[in-house]
Design an enzyme around this catalytic site. Structure first.
Site, PDB file in Angstrom:
ATOM      1  N   CYS A   2       0.628  -1.206  -0.010  1.00  0.00           N
ATOM      2  CA  CYS A   2      -0.025  -0.202   0.347  1.00  0.00           C
ATOM      3  C   CYS A   2       1.417   0.988   0.313  1.00  0.00           C
ATOM      4  O   CYS A   2       2.062   1.206   0.892  1.00  0.00           O
ATOM      5  CB  CYS A   2      -0.867   0.537   1.385  1.00  0.00           C
ATOM      6  SG  CYS A   2      -2.414  -1.454   1.715  1.00  0.00           S
ATOM      7  N   ARG A  27       5.069   0.699  -5.828  1.00  0.00           N
ATOM      8  CA  ARG A  27       5.298  -0.510  -4.923  1.00  0.00           C
ATOM      9  C   ARG A  27       4.182  -1.695  -5.321  1.00  0.00           C
ATOM     10  O   ARG A  27       4.287  -2.594  -4.614  1.00  0.00           O
ATOM     11  CB  ARG A  27       4.649   0.796  -3.810  1.00  0.00           C
ATOM     12  CG  ARG A  27       4.986   1.545  -3.355  1.00  0.00           C
ATOM     13  CD  ARG A  27       4.710   2.844  -2.488  1.00  0.00           C
ATOM     14  NE  ARG A  27       4.922   2.074  -1.209  1.00  0.00           N
ATOM     15  CZ  ARG A  27       5.158   2.421  -0.276  1.00  0.00           C
ATOM     16  NH1 ARG A  27       6.578   2.825  -0.222  1.00  0.00           N
ATOM     17  NH2 ARG A  27       5.624   1.749   1.399  1.00  0.00           N
ATOM     18  N   TRP A  76      -2.907  -2.453  -1.218  1.00  0.00           N
ATOM     19  CA  TRP A  76      -2.488  -3.830  -2.143  1.00  0.00           C
ATOM     20  C   TRP A  76      -3.322  -5.034  -0.969  1.00  0.00           C
ATOM     21  O   TRP A  76      -2.670  -5.074  -0.140  1.00  0.00           O
ATOM     22  CB  TRP A  76      -0.982  -4.036  -2.544  1.00  0.00           C
ATOM     23  CG  TRP A  76      -0.498  -5.522  -2.764  1.00  0.00           C
ATOM     24  CD1 TRP A  76      -0.514  -5.698  -3.723  1.00  0.00           C
ATOM     25  CD2 TRP A  76       0.723  -6.675  -1.574  1.00  0.00           C
ATOM     26  NE1 TRP A  76       0.998  -6.520  -4.137  1.00  0.00           N
ATOM     27  CE2 TRP A  76       0.764  -7.494  -2.541  1.00  0.00           C
ATOM     28  CE3 TRP A  76       0.062  -6.661  -0.403  1.00  0.00           C
ATOM     29  CZ2 TRP A  76       1.606  -8.593  -2.318  1.00  0.00           C
ATOM     30  CZ3 TRP A  76       0.646  -7.996   0.121  1.00  0.00           C
ATOM     31  CH2 TRP A  76       1.815  -8.230  -1.078  1.00  0.00           C
ATOM     32  N   ASN A 101      -1.534   1.864   5.753  1.00  0.00           N
ATOM     33  CA  ASN A 101      -0.665   0.508   5.362  1.00  0.00           C
ATOM     34  C   ASN A 101       0.455  -0.517   6.587  1.00  0.00           C
ATOM     35  O   ASN A 101       0.579   0.165   7.217  1.00  0.00           O
ATOM     36  CB  ASN A 101       0.656   1.498   4.269  1.00  0.00           C
ATOM     37  CG  ASN A 101       2.284   0.756   4.037  1.00  0.00           C
ATOM     38  OD1 ASN A 101       1.686  -0.907   3.945  1.00  0.00           O
ATOM     39  ND2 ASN A 101       2.778   1.582   3.887  1.00  0.00           N
ATOM     40  N   GLY A 102       0.158  -1.442   6.254  1.00  0.00           N
ATOM     41  CA  GLY A 102       0.366  -2.441   7.697  1.00  0.00           C
ATOM     42  C   GLY A 102      -0.546  -3.376   7.567  1.00  0.00           C
ATOM     43  O   GLY A 102      -1.336  -3.533   6.780  1.00  0.00           O
ATOM     44  N   GLU A 484      19.222 -15.191  -9.277  1.00  0.00           N
ATOM     45  CA  GLU A 484      18.783 -14.395  -9.878  1.00  0.00           C
ATOM     46  C   GLU A 484      17.656 -14.314 -10.966  1.00  0.00           C
ATOM     47  O   GLU A 484      17.286 -14.024 -10.995  1.00  0.00           O
ATOM     48  CB  GLU A 484      19.222 -13.343  -9.093  1.00  0.00           C
ATOM     49  CG  GLU A 484      19.319 -12.539  -9.976  1.00  0.00           C
ATOM     50  CD  GLU A 484      18.436 -11.141  -8.963  1.00  0.00           C
ATOM     51  OE1 GLU A 484      17.864 -11.932  -8.290  1.00  0.00           O
ATOM     52  OE2 GLU A 484      17.889 -10.023  -9.152  1.00  0.00           O
ATOM     53  N   LYS A 488      14.300 -13.650 -12.146  1.00  0.00           N
ATOM     54  CA  LYS A 488      13.712 -11.934 -12.509  1.00  0.00           C
ATOM     55  C   LYS A 488      12.986 -12.998 -13.223  1.00  0.00           C
ATOM     56  O   LYS A 488      11.423 -12.298 -13.527  1.00  0.00           O
ATOM     57  CB  LYS A 488      14.697 -11.615 -13.133  1.00  0.00           C
ATOM     58  CG  LYS A 488      16.393 -10.712 -12.376  1.00  0.00           C
ATOM     59  CD  LYS A 488      15.458  -9.920 -12.052  1.00  0.00           C
ATOM     60  CE  LYS A 488      14.735  -9.688 -10.460  1.00  0.00           C
ATOM     61  NZ  LYS A 488      15.173  -9.650  -9.548  1.00  0.00           N
ATOM     62  N   GLU A 491       9.466 -13.825 -12.239  1.00  0.00           N
ATOM     63  CA  GLU A 491       8.420 -12.575 -11.521  1.00  0.00           C
ATOM     64  C   GLU A 491       7.865 -11.589 -12.572  1.00  0.00           C
ATOM     65  O   GLU A 491       7.358 -11.044 -12.503  1.00  0.00           O
ATOM     66  CB  GLU A 491       9.428 -11.868 -10.105  1.00  0.00           C
ATOM     67  CG  GLU A 491       9.807 -11.072 -10.842  1.00  0.00           C
ATOM     68  CD  GLU A 491      10.265 -10.422  -9.467  1.00  0.00           C
ATOM     69  OE1 GLU A 491      11.562  -9.944  -9.406  1.00  0.00           O
ATOM     70  OE2 GLU A 491      10.145 -10.166  -8.654  1.00  0.00           O
ATOM     71  N   HIS A 507      20.866 -35.391  -9.158  1.00  0.00           N
ATOM     72  CA  HIS A 507      20.048 -35.728  -8.136  1.00  0.00           C
ATOM     73  C   HIS A 507      18.617 -35.084  -7.777  1.00  0.00           C
ATOM     74  O   HIS A 507      17.889 -35.549  -6.969  1.00  0.00           O
ATOM     75  CB  HIS A 507      20.640 -34.935  -6.782  1.00  0.00           C
ATOM     76  CG  HIS A 507      21.976 -35.618  -6.688  1.00  0.00           C
ATOM     77  ND1 HIS A 507      22.233 -36.983  -6.146  1.00  0.00           N
ATOM     78  CD2 HIS A 507      23.028 -35.119  -7.252  1.00  0.00           C
ATOM     79  CE1 HIS A 507      23.773 -36.971  -6.389  1.00  0.00           C
ATOM     80  NE2 HIS A 507      24.208 -35.351  -6.565  1.00  0.00           N
ATOM     81  N   LYS A 606       6.273  -3.777  -4.583  1.00  0.00           N
ATOM     82  CA  LYS A 606       8.488  -3.522  -4.337  1.00  0.00           C
ATOM     83  C   LYS A 606       8.728  -3.523  -2.852  1.00  0.00           C
ATOM     84  O   LYS A 606       9.443  -3.744  -2.801  1.00  0.00           O
ATOM     85  CB  LYS A 606       7.726  -2.377  -4.799  1.00  0.00           C
ATOM     86  CG  LYS A 606       9.307  -1.078  -5.099  1.00  0.00           C
ATOM     87  CD  LYS A 606      10.598  -2.849  -6.216  1.00  0.00           C
ATOM     88  CE  LYS A 606      11.658  -2.013  -6.378  1.00  0.00           C
ATOM     89  NZ  LYS A 606      12.601  -2.801  -6.563  1.00  0.00           N
TER      90      LYS A 606
HETATM   91  O1  M6R Z   1      13.330  -4.320  -0.242  1.00  0.00           O
HETATM   92  P1  M6R Z   1      14.325  -5.417  -0.682  1.00  0.00           P
HETATM   93  O2  M6R Z   1      15.790  -5.739  -0.765  1.00  0.00           O
HETATM   94  O3  M6R Z   1      14.395  -5.987   1.268  1.00  0.00           O
HETATM   95  O4  M6R Z   1      13.421  -6.903  -1.266  1.00  0.00           O
HETATM   96  C1  M6R Z   1      13.621  -8.104  -0.971  1.00  0.00           C
HETATM   97  C2  M6R Z   1      12.394  -8.985  -1.982  1.00  0.00           C
HETATM   98  O5  M6R Z   1      11.413  -8.903  -1.855  1.00  0.00           O
HETATM   99  C3  M6R Z   1      12.958  -8.414  -3.372  1.00  0.00           C
HETATM  100  O6  M6R Z   1      14.183  -8.718  -3.536  1.00  0.00           O
HETATM  101  C4  M6R Z   1      12.338  -8.829  -4.388  1.00  0.00           C
HETATM  102  O7  M6R Z   1      12.854 -11.038  -4.591  1.00  0.00           O
HETATM  103  C5  M6R Z   1      12.460  -8.653  -5.661  1.00  0.00           C
HETATM  104  N1  M6R Z   1      11.036  -8.253  -6.595  1.00  0.00           N
HETATM  105  C6  M6R Z   1      13.251  -9.246  -6.819  1.00  0.00           C
HETATM  106  O8  M6R Z   1      12.803  -8.763  -8.103  1.00  0.00           O
END
Ligand code: M6R
Length: 611
Positions: A2, A27, A76, A101-102, A484, A488, A491, A507, A606
């Site tokens: 949010c 966000r 959100w 927010n929270g 990583e 990417k 997501e 394995h 985000k």
């Molecule tokens: O703000 P942060 O680095 O703590 O966020 C951690 C994860 O939420 C963040 O890296 C998330 O996995 C990304 N969407 C990856 O691209």
């Protein structure tokens, strides 16, 4: 997660609130809304599901929607579906309106008692109990400010809140506990928001509220009390960012812009920290020397991409600094018992500095006896930096795309600086330090070279767009890079992707291989190359379609079922950073073909400020 923006002014704030909501879109959210107190002294609310644009259309088509004080929100969904009814602001008895927010953990108990008091609920959210609670407390309080102070004593959980009432149309009251909130100071008007990005067109002067703070804000005054109700002065910070830092410019997506910003982000994260062939001692601040002298082990905590950075750093810390290192996902770390080693440095890594799990894990680590903490973060005034003994900033600039890119590579650069600082006290030789510093200095140029692979990758991406699954392979420091790459891809393109250390194939995962599951291998020219080649043979023998990102010296040759993308040779030390770039580009190009919402992928946020 949010986003909140609110303001009070001598003139209409509607435009600023809508503009702020747009700047908070990154966000992640699924509905939006705003409430204003109009000239007749009534609360006017508009809400819509979907994009802020839908809300904007509704607002601009109704001339009545104007007001000098207002609150706005992108939601959100956590409790209750993303419907108009559940969207914020929530209103009680036409008198109090609130955005949140929270997560309120005791919302069920509060709801039960409020229902007995006769309050009627119109949503399935945890938030609605707060607005009723403020309304109820207002009946016995001197003003809205006192009512909010009383209310937060009755809440359990995390929140940032902004509240208005038509009984006090000149005053915006806000509170913060566990979720970020900044006050933007302007001439004759003041605003609050979840982050500075929302307010950069209005001001660069900010106050960062602390947990437990409650503030009463008018057009020309800000009054803050702390968790004990004591009036406090919080420092005013001047932001170095300007509104252009969060503009898209010539790029189609923030993610692409941020991928291409990496040469600059790398240079900025090194600036002022190196001298000749050495890392400057002052990099970590004056208290660091004593702490670093005592450190014998490291515990890294982080989530998502930041966790992957930690996994790479474990290799480096053990190899170059000779310091035993553990890495754990923050959401797991905080829920188990630990044997706390003496003189262990807890390193939290986070782009936003607001990730609820990482923050809670750090607090937990301190509670159970970890003595020293360092935070690697991209946001100077964040909750994590405030909670840490030492801070090392990544100067990546604002990262708006949900998929983290430049934050990751700059985290690796910052972590290498930690490796040097600890290595200087342990097993690292001058020659090793010189080599690392030289390689770090070469990064802006080498990253720019890696970006030139974009055209070739755009062609390869075509092979992917119709696939449902993909497997990423790497070994050593490049296994986290494979992780990583897989993160990417999944997501932003919604293709199911997993990463394996290449030696693990036989394995289990080898059973998945056929010509429908592309396998992407990361192949630098290092001591694990021959092992990796054998693993790649295992895939080829089973008809798997391979794409190998390889140093030319590895000798991979294109043939049926094997595509090679040559990555210019680099020293092993910076190879994980360089090999990350083509994987980011691959994910982006595939997502583009699939037509997904690259910067705001479905279901993701985000800044993950809830558990
Ligand atoms: O703000 P942060 O680095 O703590 O966020 C951690 C994860 O939420 C963040 O890296 C998330 O996995 C990304 N969407 C990856 O691209």
């Amino acid at each position: 997660m949010c986003g909140i923006i609110a303001g009070v002014s001598g003139h209409d704030v509607t435009g600023t609130l809508l503009e702020g909501l747009k700047r908070l879109e990154y966000r992640g959210y699924d509905s939006a809304g705003l409430a204003l107190i109009d000239e007749q002294g009534e609360i006017l609310r508009k809400r819509s599901t979907g994009r802020v644009k839908a809300l904007q259309d509704e607002v601009t088509s109704d001339v009545r929607v104007r007001g000098n004080i207002g609150i706005a929100h992108t939601r959100w969904a956590t409790h209750g579906k993303p419907t108009k009814q559940n969207a914020h602001p929530h209103i009680c008895n036409e008198t109090v309106a609130l955005v949140h927010n929270g997560i309120i953990e005791n919302h069920e108990a509060l709801r039960a008692s409020q229902e007995k008091m006769g309050y009627r609920f119109t949503s399935n959210t945890d938030t609605e109990v707060i607005v009723h609670q403020v309304h109820s407390n207002l009946e016995h309080s001197a003003d809205l400010f006192s009512a909010l102070q009383q209310t937060i004593k009755e809440l359990e959980g995390a929140y940032s809140l902004a509240v208005i009432s038509n009984l006090e149309p000149d005053c915006l009251v806000v509170a913060r506990q566990g979720s970020p909130l900044v006050i933007g100071l302007c001439e004759g008007e003041n605003f609050i928001a979840s982050d500075v990005a929302a307010l950069l067109t209005k001001t660069r002067e900010f106050i960062f509220l602390e947990d437990g703070d409650v503030a009463c804000i008018t057009a020309d005054n800000v009054r803050i009390v702390d968790t004990n109700g004591k009036q406090v002065d919080r420092q005013v910070h001047h932001s170095r960012l300007n509104s252009d830092s969060v503009e898209l410019g010539e790029y189609r997506h923030y993610m692409l812009k941020e991928i291409y910003e990496q040469p600059t982000a790398a240079a900025d994260t090194l600036e002022g920290r190196l001298s000749g062939n050495r890392l400057l001692a002052a990099t970590f601040g004056h208290e660091a020397d004593e702490i670093f002298d005592s450190i014998t082990s490291v515990q890294i905590i982080a989530c998502g991409t930041s966790y992957h950075a930690g996994l790479v750093a474990r290799h480096w810390l053990e190899e170059f600094a000779g310091v035993a290192t553990s890495v754990e996902v923050a959401s797991e770390f905080r829920y188990r018992s630990h044997v706390v080693p003496e003189n262990c440095l807890v390193i939290s890594i986070s782009q936003s500095g607001e990730t609820a799990d990482t923050l809670a894990a750090l607090k937990y680590a301190k509670e159970i006896g970890f003595q020293h903490s360092l935070c690697i973060c991209n946001v100077a005034e964040s909750s994590l930096t405030r909670e840490s003994d030492m801070v090392l900033l990544t100067h990546a600039g604002p990262e708006i795309g949900v998929a983290s890119t430049k934050a990751f590579t700059t985290q690796l650069i910052a972590l290498m600086q930690v490796v040097i600082a600890l290595g200087q006290r342990n097993s690292m030789t001058h020659e090793q330090e010189e080599r690392i510093v030289r390689e770090l200095r070469s990064l802006p140029v080498k990253i720019a070279e890696a970006l030139e692979l974009d055209t070739e990758i755009t062609v390869i991406a075509e092979k992917f767009a119709h696939k449902k699954h993909a497997l990423f392979l790497g070994r050593g420091t490049h296994f986290p890079i494979a992780m990583e790459g897989a993160l990417k891809l999944k997501e932003i393109s919604y293709i199911h992707a997993e990463a394996y250390p290449a030696g693990e194939l036989k394995h289990g995962p080898l059973a998945l291989i056929d010509n429908e599951v592309p396998v992407i291998a990361v192949a630098p020219n290092n001591e694990l190359l021959q092992k990796l080649k054998s693993n790649i043979q295992e895939v080829r023998a089973r008809g798997g379609e391979l794409i190998v990102f390889a140093d030319p010296a590895t000798g991979f040759k294109e043939k049926d079922g094997l595509t090679v993308i040559e990555v210019a040779p680099v020293d092993d030390i910076i190879a994980p950073i360089i090999f990350t770039i083509p994987l980011q580009l691959l994910a982006y190009r595939v997502a583009l073909i699939k037509g997904t919402d690259v910067d705001k992928p479905r279901n993701l946020a985000k800044s993950v400020t809830v558990e």
